[in-house]
Design a protein around this motif. Structure first.
Motif, PDB file in Angstrom:
ATOM      1  N   PRO A   1       0.804  -1.240   0.000  1.00 40.27           N
ATOM      2  CA  PRO A   1       0.000   0.000   0.000  1.00 40.27           C
ATOM      3  C   PRO A   1       0.835   1.288   0.000  1.00 40.27           C
ATOM      4  N   PRO A   2       1.890   1.384   0.826  1.00 36.49           N
ATOM      5  CA  PRO A   2       2.699   2.611   0.737  1.00 36.49           C
ATOM      6  C   PRO A   2       3.410   2.753  -0.607  1.00 36.49           C
ATOM      7  N   LEU A   3       3.836   1.627  -1.180  1.00 32.77           N
ATOM      8  CA  LEU A   3       4.472   1.684  -2.491  1.00 32.77           C
ATOM      9  C   LEU A   3       3.507   2.242  -3.530  1.00 32.77           C
ATOM     10  N   PHE A   4       2.266   1.754  -3.505  1.00 37.19           N
ATOM     11  CA  PHE A   4       1.298   2.297  -4.448  1.00 37.19           C
ATOM     12  C   PHE A   4       0.979   3.751  -4.120  1.00 37.19           C
ATOM     13  N   GLY A   5       0.979   4.117  -2.860  1.00 39.90           N
ATOM     14  CA  GLY A   5       0.743   5.517  -2.496  1.00 39.90           C
ATOM     15  C   GLY A   5       1.770   6.444  -3.107  1.00 39.90           C
ATOM     16  N   VAL A   6       3.022   6.033  -3.105  1.00 41.11           N
ATOM     17  CA  VAL A   6       4.078   6.838  -3.720  1.00 41.11           C
ATOM     18  C   VAL A   6       3.869   6.910  -5.228  1.00 41.11           C
ATOM     19  N   ILE A   7       3.537   5.773  -5.840  1.00 39.71           N
ATOM     20  CA  ILE A   7       3.281   5.765  -7.287  1.00 39.71           C
ATOM     21  C   ILE A   7       2.098   6.675  -7.625  1.00 39.71           C
ATOM     22  N   ALA A   8       1.021   6.552  -6.863  1.00 32.20           N
ATOM     23  CA  ALA A   8      -0.179   7.348  -7.132  1.00 32.20           C
ATOM     24  C   ALA A   8       0.069   8.839  -6.905  1.00 32.20           C
ATOM     25  N   GLN A   9       0.921   9.165  -5.958  1.00 35.46           N
ATOM     26  CA  GLN A   9       1.229  10.563  -5.682  1.00 35.46           C
ATOM     27  C   GLN A   9       1.905  11.222  -6.882  1.00 35.46           C
ATOM     28  N   TYR A  10       2.765  10.491  -7.555  1.00 34.34           N
ATOM     29  CA  TYR A  10       3.510  11.061  -8.672  1.00 34.34           C
ATOM     30  C   TYR A  10       2.847  10.833 -10.027  1.00 34.34           C
ATOM     31  N   VAL A  11       1.993   9.800 -10.131  1.00 34.47           N
ATOM     32  CA  VAL A  11       1.382   9.511 -11.434  1.00 34.47           C
ATOM     33  C   VAL A  11      -0.114   9.755 -11.341  1.00 34.47           C
ATOM     34  N   SER A  12      -0.868   8.724 -10.888  1.00 34.60           N
ATOM     35  CA  SER A  12      -2.318   8.865 -10.794  1.00 34.60           C
ATOM     36  C   SER A  12      -2.892   7.684 -10.026  1.00 34.60           C
TER      37      SER A  12
END
Length: 87
Positions: free
Chosen positions: A37-48
């Protein structure tokens, strides 16, 4: 019959190693639950956030490939044992 006779992990890895294998499985599951979940949070923060279905799909494909590789190795070992019994 004992539970260990029905357990696929015991049949695959042997009674001596089954507890260690289950421990590694549990540790991996905990690490995945904590890290993904934190990994996806970082991805979503920078992409979508729209990448969530792709992210889940990718993780599912990775798990499926790992499962099939493991099953192929198990089948190979079983055939090797059967061949040793025949000859």
């Amino acid at each position: 019959m004992k539970f260990s006779e029905y357990c696929e992990i015991t049949q695959t890895y042997g009674a001596d190693n089954s507890q260690s294998v289950i421990g590694v499985e549990m540790a991996s599951a905990y690490v995945g639950i904590i890290a993904m979940p934190p990994l996806f949070g970082v991805i979503a923060q920078y992409v979508s956030i729209a990448l969530l279905p792709l992210y889940i799909g990718l993780l599912t494909v990775i798990m499926f490939v790992c499962l099939e590789v493991l099953n192929a190795q198990i089948r190979k070992n079983i055939y090797r044992k059967i061949g040793a019994l025949i000859w």
